[in-house]
Write a protein that holds these residues in place. Sequence first.
Motif, PDB file in Angstrom:
ATOM      1  N   GLU A  68       0.802  -1.229   0.000  1.00 35.62           N
ATOM      2  CA  GLU A  68       0.000   0.000   0.000  1.00 35.62           C
ATOM      3  C   GLU A  68       0.831   1.274   0.000  1.00 35.62           C
ATOM      4  O   GLU A  68       0.324   2.352  -0.264  1.00 35.62           O
ATOM      5  CB  GLU A  68      -0.929   0.054   1.226  1.00 35.62           C
ATOM      6  CG  GLU A  68      -1.837  -1.136   1.410  1.00 35.62           C
ATOM      7  CD  GLU A  68      -1.142  -2.288   2.121  1.00 35.62           C
ATOM      8  OE1 GLU A  68      -0.192  -2.068   2.894  1.00 35.62           O
ATOM      9  OE2 GLU A  68      -1.534  -3.438   1.880  1.00 35.62           O
ATOM     10  N   HIS A  69       2.124   1.174   0.345  1.00 35.94           N
ATOM     11  CA  HIS A  69       2.946   2.375   0.469  1.00 35.94           C
ATOM     12  C   HIS A  69       4.428   2.026   0.393  1.00 35.94           C
ATOM     13  O   HIS A  69       4.805   0.863   0.381  1.00 35.94           O
ATOM     14  CB  HIS A  69       2.653   3.097   1.798  1.00 35.94           C
ATOM     15  CG  HIS A  69       2.897   2.244   2.997  1.00 35.94           C
ATOM     16  ND1 HIS A  69       1.915   1.463   3.562  1.00 35.94           N
ATOM     17  CD2 HIS A  69       4.018   2.022   3.729  1.00 35.94           C
ATOM     18  CE1 HIS A  69       2.418   0.811   4.592  1.00 35.94           C
ATOM     19  NE2 HIS A  69       3.692   1.129   4.719  1.00 35.94           N
ATOM     20  N   HIS A  85       0.602   4.646  -2.209  1.00 37.28           N
ATOM     21  CA  HIS A  85       0.373   4.321  -3.618  1.00 37.28           C
ATOM     22  C   HIS A  85      -0.857   5.066  -4.114  1.00 37.28           C
ATOM     23  O   HIS A  85      -1.796   5.310  -3.357  1.00 37.28           O
ATOM     24  CB  HIS A  85       0.151   2.828  -3.809  1.00 37.28           C
ATOM     25  CG  HIS A  85       1.372   1.987  -3.549  1.00 37.28           C
ATOM     26  ND1 HIS A  85       2.631   2.495  -3.361  1.00 37.28           N
ATOM     27  CD2 HIS A  85       1.513   0.641  -3.460  1.00 37.28           C
ATOM     28  CE1 HIS A  85       3.495   1.514  -3.176  1.00 37.28           C
ATOM     29  NE2 HIS A  85       2.832   0.371  -3.215  1.00 37.28           N
ATOM     30  N   GLU A  89      -0.595   1.921  -7.646  1.00 42.28           N
ATOM     31  CA  GLU A  89       0.713   2.030  -8.272  1.00 42.28           C
ATOM     32  C   GLU A  89       1.683   2.805  -7.376  1.00 42.28           C
ATOM     33  O   GLU A  89       1.333   3.859  -6.858  1.00 42.28           O
ATOM     34  CB  GLU A  89       0.605   2.748  -9.623  1.00 42.28           C
ATOM     35  CG  GLU A  89      -0.174   1.973 -10.662  1.00 42.28           C
ATOM     36  CD  GLU A  89       0.495   0.670 -11.052  1.00 42.28           C
ATOM     37  OE1 GLU A  89       1.735   0.661 -11.214  1.00 42.28           O
ATOM     38  OE2 GLU A  89      -0.212  -0.337 -11.178  1.00 42.28           O
ATOM     39  N   PRO A  90       2.904   2.302  -7.204  1.00 41.62           N
ATOM     40  CA  PRO A  90       3.895   3.017  -6.400  1.00 41.62           C
ATOM     41  C   PRO A  90       4.266   4.347  -7.063  1.00 41.62           C
ATOM     42  O   PRO A  90       4.331   4.446  -8.285  1.00 41.62           O
ATOM     43  CB  PRO A  90       5.102   2.081  -6.378  1.00 41.62           C
ATOM     44  CG  PRO A  90       4.655   0.794  -6.953  1.00 41.62           C
ATOM     45  CD  PRO A  90       3.404   1.026  -7.699  1.00 41.62           C
ATOM     46  N   GLN A  91       4.536   5.357  -6.243  1.00 41.64           N
ATOM     47  CA  GLN A  91       4.887   6.682  -6.739  1.00 41.64           C
ATOM     48  C   GLN A  91       6.402   6.861  -6.683  1.00 41.64           C
ATOM     49  O   GLN A  91       6.945   7.375  -5.704  1.00 41.64           O
ATOM     50  CB  GLN A  91       4.161   7.751  -5.918  1.00 41.64           C
ATOM     51  CG  GLN A  91       2.662   7.649  -5.993  1.00 41.64           C
ATOM     52  CD  GLN A  91       2.174   7.712  -7.434  1.00 41.64           C
ATOM     53  OE1 GLN A  91       2.448   8.677  -8.137  1.00 41.64           O
ATOM     54  NE2 GLN A  91       1.468   6.690  -7.866  1.00 41.64           N
ATOM     55  N   THR A 128       8.317  -3.851 -10.146  1.00 43.11           N
ATOM     56  CA  THR A 128       8.335  -2.869  -9.060  1.00 43.11           C
ATOM     57  C   THR A 128       9.712  -2.820  -8.410  1.00 43.11           C
ATOM     58  O   THR A 128      10.234  -1.730  -8.125  1.00 43.11           O
ATOM     59  CB  THR A 128       7.266  -3.229  -8.007  1.00 43.11           C
ATOM     60  OG1 THR A 128       5.988  -3.259  -8.638  1.00 43.11           O
ATOM     61  CG2 THR A 128       7.253  -2.229  -6.869  1.00 43.11           C
TER      62      THR A 128
END
Length: 169
Positions: A68-69, A85, A89-91, A128
Amino acid sequence: MRIRRRFNAEADLDITSFMNLMIILVPVLLLSMVFSHTSILKLNLPPLSDGSSSDEESKLLEVVLRDEHIDVNYPAGLRVRRIEHVEGEPQFKALSLVLQEVKRQLREKGVDKKDVMLLSEPDTSYQTLVSAMDTVRSYQAVVVTSVVEAELFPEVSLGDAPEPAAPEQ
């Protein structure tokens, strides 16, 4: 009775059409060929902690990839920033900005830190993980009029993320 044998001359081989085919086919195949590009990235094993040194250089910078983060911890265990996220999607752009700020603050203290520990959960996707490794190693910066790759933390160590802490009540 006498057997007549005809003397057959060898037939000429007409390869004109085959040569025309080769003249067209070889350049087309060469132009459509994909040249493979292999990159090798040197990874380090996580260091053994003996707890004896409290030097700024020996403190670990951790990037923890969760579902989630993404958590950025410096020194290990103390959260600097949590990047949630967006739409699952990861930032990575936000992660790059946070790491640039950490690098800037370390340079102000006179520390030239080059190592980072990338911790991921077992079900983290390969893409990722690779994107995170690329993000922590460098970022794009504009120098004069050209875009260059500026160094962040090129010495990447991989490890397993610790179990998430229980939510506070």
